[in-house]
Design a protein around this motif. Structure first.
Motif, mmCIF file in Angstrom:
data_model
loop_
_atom_site.group_PDB
_atom_site.id
_atom_site.type_symbol
_atom_site.label_atom_id
_atom_site.label_comp_id
_atom_site.label_asym_id
_atom_site.label_seq_id
_atom_site.Cartn_x
_atom_site.Cartn_y
_atom_site.Cartn_z
ATOM 1 N N PHE A 133 -24.800 -48.064 7.733
ATOM 2 C CA PHE A 133 -24.512 -47.784 9.134
ATOM 3 C C PHE A 133 -23.410 -46.740 9.209
ATOM 4 O O PHE A 133 -22.377 -46.869 8.556
ATOM 5 C CB PHE A 133 -24.056 -49.064 9.838
ATOM 6 N N GLN A 134 -23.657 -45.713 10.030
ATOM 7 C CA GLN A 134 -22.640 -44.689 10.234
ATOM 8 C C GLN A 134 -21.935 -45.003 11.553
ATOM 9 O O GLN A 134 -22.572 -44.995 12.613
ATOM 10 C CB GLN A 134 -23.312 -43.333 10.301
ATOM 11 N N ILE A 135 -20.658 -45.269 11.474
ATOM 12 C CA ILE A 135 -19.916 -45.643 12.675
ATOM 13 C C ILE A 135 -18.946 -44.512 13.011
ATOM 14 O O ILE A 135 -18.221 -44.036 12.131
ATOM 15 C CB ILE A 135 -19.172 -46.965 12.437
ATOM 16 N N SER A 136 -18.974 -44.091 14.278
ATOM 17 C CA SER A 136 -18.154 -42.926 14.640
ATOM 18 C C SER A 136 -17.525 -43.098 16.016
ATOM 19 O O SER A 136 -17.978 -43.910 16.825
ATOM 20 C CB SER A 136 -19.020 -41.663 14.626
ATOM 21 N N ASN A 137 -16.479 -42.312 16.247
ATOM 22 C CA ASN A 137 -15.877 -42.304 17.590
ATOM 23 C C ASN A 137 -16.794 -41.552 18.549
ATOM 24 O O ASN A 137 -17.565 -40.675 18.152
ATOM 25 C CB ASN A 137 -14.486 -41.663 17.568
ATOM 26 N N GLN A 138 -16.700 -41.884 19.830
ATOM 27 C CA GLN A 138 -17.531 -41.256 20.848
ATOM 28 C C GLN A 138 -16.716 -40.307 21.720
ATOM 29 O O GLN A 138 -17.224 -39.311 22.197
ATOM 30 C CB GLN A 138 -18.129 -42.331 21.779
ATOM 31 N N VAL A 180 -20.196 -51.015 19.799
ATOM 32 C CA VAL A 180 -20.533 -50.157 20.931
ATOM 33 C C VAL A 180 -19.630 -50.473 22.125
ATOM 34 O O VAL A 180 -19.201 -49.572 22.853
ATOM 35 C CB VAL A 180 -22.032 -50.318 21.293
ATOM 36 N N GLN A 181 -19.316 -51.760 22.276
ATOM 37 C CA GLN A 181 -18.458 -52.156 23.398
ATOM 38 C C GLN A 181 -17.056 -51.545 23.331
ATOM 39 O O GLN A 181 -16.445 -51.285 24.358
ATOM 40 C CB GLN A 181 -18.352 -53.684 23.477
ATOM 41 N N VAL A 182 -16.544 -51.326 22.116
ATOM 42 C CA VAL A 182 -15.208 -50.704 22.029
ATOM 43 C C VAL A 182 -15.312 -49.179 22.043
ATOM 44 O O VAL A 182 -14.342 -48.478 21.735
ATOM 45 C CB VAL A 182 -14.404 -51.185 20.801
ATOM 46 N N GLY A 183 -16.486 -48.646 22.362
ATOM 47 C CA GLY A 183 -16.599 -47.205 22.576
ATOM 48 C C GLY A 183 -16.928 -46.402 21.331
ATOM 49 O O GLY A 183 -16.825 -45.174 21.327
ATOM 50 N N LEU A 184 -17.379 -47.084 20.273
ATOM 51 C CA LEU A 184 -17.805 -46.353 19.076
ATOM 52 C C LEU A 184 -19.333 -46.273 19.058
ATOM 53 O O LEU A 184 -20.019 -46.998 19.778
ATOM 54 C CB LEU A 184 -17.296 -47.053 17.814
ATOM 55 N N ALA A 185 -19.873 -45.380 18.213
ATOM 56 C CA ALA A 185 -21.329 -45.232 18.118
ATOM 57 C C ALA A 185 -21.798 -45.667 16.737
ATOM 58 O O ALA A 185 -21.060 -45.563 15.753
ATOM 59 C CB ALA A 185 -21.724 -43.780 18.364
ATOM 60 N N VAL A 186 -23.029 -46.163 16.665
ATOM 61 C CA VAL A 186 -23.617 -46.570 15.384
ATOM 62 C C VAL A 186 -24.893 -45.778 15.164
ATOM 63 O O VAL A 186 -25.740 -45.691 16.063
ATOM 64 C CB VAL A 186 -23.965 -48.073 15.381
ATOM 65 N N ARG A 187 -25.001 -45.183 13.966
ATOM 66 C CA ARG A 187 -26.203 -44.406 13.651
ATOM 67 C C ARG A 187 -26.659 -44.736 12.242
ATOM 68 O O ARG A 187 -26.021 -45.517 11.535
ATOM 69 C CB ARG A 187 -25.905 -42.913 13.764
ATOM 70 N N GLY A 188 -27.779 -44.127 11.812
ATOM 71 C CA GLY A 188 -28.297 -44.365 10.460
ATOM 72 C C GLY A 188 -27.730 -43.371 9.456
ATOM 73 O O GLY A 188 -26.845 -42.568 9.778
ATOM 74 N N LEU A 189 -28.283 -43.425 8.248
ATOM 75 C CA LEU A 189 -27.798 -42.618 7.126
ATOM 76 C C LEU A 189 -27.742 -41.129 7.444
ATOM 77 O O LEU A 189 -26.844 -40.420 6.995
ATOM 78 C CB LEU A 189 -28.725 -42.879 5.923
ATOM 79 N N LEU A 235 -10.773 -45.761 15.081
ATOM 80 C CA LEU A 235 -11.939 -45.958 14.212
ATOM 81 C C LEU A 235 -11.529 -46.703 12.936
ATOM 82 O O LEU A 235 -12.251 -47.583 12.450
ATOM 83 C CB LEU A 235 -12.560 -44.597 13.854
ATOM 84 N N ASP A 236 -10.369 -46.365 12.420
ATOM 85 C CA ASP A 236 -9.861 -47.012 11.213
ATOM 86 C C ASP A 236 -9.699 -48.526 11.438
ATOM 87 O O ASP A 236 -10.121 -49.343 10.628
ATOM 88 C CB ASP A 236 -8.517 -46.389 10.828
ATOM 89 N N ARG A 237 -9.112 -48.855 12.574
ATOM 90 C CA ARG A 237 -8.841 -50.267 12.900
ATOM 91 C C ARG A 237 -10.159 -51.056 13.013
ATOM 92 O O ARG A 237 -10.318 -52.114 12.417
ATOM 93 C CB ARG A 237 -8.060 -50.329 14.220
#
Lengths: 360, 360
Positions: B219-224, B198-207, B238-240
């Motif tokens: 965990f679903q990780i996505s750009n914000q 979250v600190q690097v500006g990405l979001a975490v969500r569920g299935l 996001l890849d990195r």
């Protein structure tokens, strides 16, 4: 005789071949006897106990009932080997202390045995598969008669057989059945049933007898009185009450199948899944899982392991059995892993033998 | 197109064929687009939405990327069928309300689809198996270019693509990876890792995306951010970060295998036992059991079902999938039983196909 002559397989009386094996694991009759002219065990000197050991060994060797048997001297065995005999239901905790000249005379097949210099000089034991009170009594009585030809028992015309503890005076007989009552437990009727058993003068114990915890819904029910009733009367009374309990249990199973079939199926099959795939388990867990699966087998669910395999696991997965199999000391976590390995290979073999289960 | 043309099997992008499939279930890129001259969905009149549906359908029919696809109109579907599409990750909860003229244009194979008249007029979605951010982006970008030949998008030279919600303005792109992080959860490092994401500006969500609960350690990780970065930059960032998380997870798995191999084996195999033999289970339980087994597969335990079968179960055991399969309404207990049946037959088939597992 040494311990290797006892098969490393489970005891034959656990083979689920007897009547009502879906409800009753085994039937046991034991007779307490003492020799005339020798103080009771706890009062006798060690050399007197040694002579009792010798006399019983000679008498048993001469008896057809004990053929191809032999004497194991407790004080010559390691603690693990003594514990191994306890786990096989051949030896009591008292006999297994190893401190005094005590012994176990055991016939091949383990159906007949004598603990020598336990509380009484002789504790003759007959074990049968399933619900067979008359047969177990006949087996014990016949062996007892043979021994009586060679040994002089302490007997009073007024009281009957004399024993170290007054609770055994008279017939010296205790008969018991090891019954599986999961449906009475699940339907919460068990307390009522156990209470009524005690009220009619019978005793209820766990899998390993007096003082042992009830596990896996296995209840050992036995007569309490040895004075004022003949052996025949005690056996018949236990038989009558046992049949009534079996009837209650069967009715409770019918109720479960009517009202909660889906939940029971789920419970039974999950227990099988855990037993078949777990990689570490305590002996208590094995007993509880086997209990659930046993119920499924009794209810006719296809594809489960045979009762014989489940009965055998109760003994084969006990700590000293595992230690002897490993051939070295084990700590509890190691035992739990080896136990799970053993369970898996045992079920595997049972599946191959019966052609059942594997793709359940 | 009708729903029957969507295969009744699980979505092809769940086939675990992509790179890093032991850690990443799927990669998704979605683009938010709106048509010039039509108010945003929540402001538009129904007839305007109908014309958007028509325009998108024609554009997609003319695009090679969507060949052999078709339009499903939400308001023409039953609630169960709309829920079915949600469970397949093709449709959002918002699109599935059925109240307005909304639609889903979906290409055969379900890798490409367009939600029409969701929050934005178009939500173009590309789904790939495993960890394939560049590929998913290329797929979406190519389809987007084809559509742009037939549709005029609302675009500002200054801001980029215009969207109903300011958080999507700019690229209109959201890229996400669905990652399985059981070892970080078991070693209690997950909170720290999620915090740093979250600190690097990405979001975490569920299935199931925004607002959905995390289940099965998925965990679903996505750009914000969609403004101030090119699509390429967002995808690369996001890849990195994702590669770093995969690295953490792999290290945590090494630690588990070093310090707690026995417990992990026990946990994994018991999960398999429950999944394979349970007779009633909730979808949450299936997800959690699959999570444990997935970990075992990734750790190289032999005899477990293939990842493909586990991924597929996540979708096939969802309520609307079960209801459609049964062809009738089901209450929750019925669904739980049918779910367990489906799981069993699915694992069975997977075992036969791979020749693995059955005698585990």
């Amino acid at each position: 005789m040494d311990l290797e002559q006892l098969t490393r397989e489970a005891s034959p009386w656990l083979d689920a071949s007897g009547p009502h094996s879906d409800l009753v694991l085994s039937t046991r009759v034991r007779l307490a006897r003492n020799l005339v002219g020798v103080p009771f065990t706890h009062r006798a000197r060690d050399e007197q106990l040694v002579s009792v050991l010798g006399a019983v060994e000679r008498a048993a060797e001469g008896a057809a009932a004990f053929q191809r048997g032999g004497l194991l001297k407790m004080h010559e065995l390691t603690p693990i080997d003594r514990q191994f005999l306890v786990e096989r239901h051949l030896v009591s905790h008292e006999l297994s202390d190893g401190a005094r000249p005590r012994g176990l005379y055991v016939a091949t097949g383990e159906r007949l045995s004598i603990m020598v210099n336990e509380e009484d000089h002789l504790r003759l034991q007959a074990l049968c598969s399933g619900f067979q009170l008359a047969e177990a009594w006949a087996l014990a009585e016949h062996a007892d008669e043979e021994l009586e030809g060679a040994l002089e028992y302490a007997f009073s015309d007024e009281l009957g057989y004399l024993t170290a503890c007054p609770t055994n005076v008279g017939t010296g007989m205790r008969a018991s059945v090891l019954i599986h009552l999961p449906a009475l437990v699940l339907t919460k009727q068990i307390d009522k049933v156990l209470k009524s058993i005690v009220q009619v003068g019978l005793a209820v114990r766990g899998l390993y007898g007096e003082g042992s915890q009830v596990m896996g819904n296995l209840f050992q029910i036995s007569n309490q009185t040895t004075l004022g009733h003949s052996e025949q009367e005690s056996v018949e009374s236990l038989d009558r009450v046992s049949r009534q309990i079996l009837d209650y249990e069967e009715r409770a199973r019918d109720v479960l199948m009517r009202d909660a079939k889906g939940q029971i199926e789920d419970k039974v099959w999950r227990a099988y899944g855990s037993l078949r795939y777990g990689r570490s388990m305590t002996s208590e867990e094995v007993i509880n899982l086997c209990s659930a699966i046993r119920l499924g087998v009794a209810l006719g669910f296809a594809g489960l392991p045979p009762l014989k395999a489940l009965n055998e696991l109760l003994v084969l997965t006990q700590p000293a059995h595992l230690t002897r199999r490993a051939g070295r000391e084990l700590d509890a976590p190691e035992r739990n892993v080896l136990r799970a390995d053993l369970v898996r290979s045992h079920l595997e073999r049972a599946n191959y033998e019966t052609g059942e289960g594997s793709r359940g």
